[in-house]
Write an enzyme that holds these catalytic residues in place. Structure first.
Site: not given
Length: 278
Positions: A54, A193, A234-235, A240, A244
């Site tokens: 990443y 998601l 991921k957010s 959110r 989550n």
């Protein structure tokens, strides 16, 4: 509905409990990643998922330090690349990831892809088991391993604690998950998601959301954790992130679970781990 009392973690190894909801950090990098991790921790996250590939381990480490929360209270998962697929190479991978994160141990260290063409993923798992035996990682696992790959590891005498794979209502991978259950392997769900979110508009999900006064995303994450999966959405949004995490204390009915399961398309994961890897 009465409050549902349940665990928000699952045990990967004796005394090693991983939060079922973690923060996925791909593709965030730099200050964006550090800021999102810091805010996520202050919004209640205690599990952060990253990877060598990443390119954000340094930023994730900075975000953790910036949060002010003690290291031992954060569960850190990271993954290493095929360059380190050997017993000795895994030790180097650990040292480099730990240095980038600014930590002296990892909670969970994963083989990112099996890369079967190299023929060394079993050695990589043996190296991980040695790191766990040495106490520098608390638990180990794999990612994107098919049943055939997992069986090769088992034949070497190793028990795989967890396999992180792509799972969402449209890509339910029922045969893969059945193998996990039969072999006592915990499932980590990345992209929980989905990538484009089309199924979030399905009546199976929007109907449950309306009945339970939740968002479609919360319904899907509840579908994951109610079945014991570790989900890492991921957010970077505070709203959110909080949503989550807020997927405990209510339940989907058997019919609601079945309706979401029925969204399965039979499509394989986006990337084939027999041919793709890094």
């Amino acid at each position: 509905m009465s409050e549902v009392l349940e665990s928000t973690t699952t045990e990967l190894a004796p005394g090693v409990h991983v939060p079922l909801i973690g923060l996925g950090t791909w593709p965030m990098v730099g200050e964006d990643a550090a800021d999102a991790v810091n805010r996520a921790i202050n919004n209640g996250y205690r599990h952060i998922d990253t990877a060598e590939n990443y390119g954000n381990e340094e930023a994730v480490g900075e975000g953790i330090r910036r949060s002010g929360i003690a290291r031992q209270d954060i569960f850190i998962t990271t993954k290493f690349n095929r360059d380190w697929h050997s017993r000795d190479g895994v030790g180097t991978a650990f040292e480099r990831s730990a240095a980038r994160l600014g930590v002296d141990y990892l909670d969970l260290f994963l083989v990112h892809w099996p890369n079967p063409v190299l023929g060394r993923f079993v050695e990589a798992c043996e190296g991980l088991q040695q790191l766990a035996d040495d106490g520098v990682i608390r638990a180990w696992g794999v990612s994107n391993f098919k049943p055939a790959h997992l069986l090769a590891v088992e034949r070497a005498g190793l028990t795989v604690p967890v396999n992180q794979v792509q799972v969402d209502p449209a890509h339910g991978q029922p045969e893969q998950l059945a193998f996990h259950r039969e072999h006592g392997i915990a499932t980590g769900a990345y992209s929980p998601l989905g990538r484009n979110g089309d199924f979030l508009a399905s009546p199976a999900i929007t109907g449950a959301a309306q009945e339970l006064a939740r968002t479609p995303g919360q319904i899907v994450l509840r579908w994951h954790v109610q079945q014991g999966r570790i989900a890492t959405p991921k957010s970077a949004s505070d709203t959110r992130q909080r949503q989550n995490l807020d997927v405990f204390g209510f339940e989907l009915t058997a019919d609601q679970l079945a309706a979401i399961n029925a969204l399965e398309t039979g499509a394989p994961p986006r990337l084939d781990s027999d041919t793709f890897g890094h």
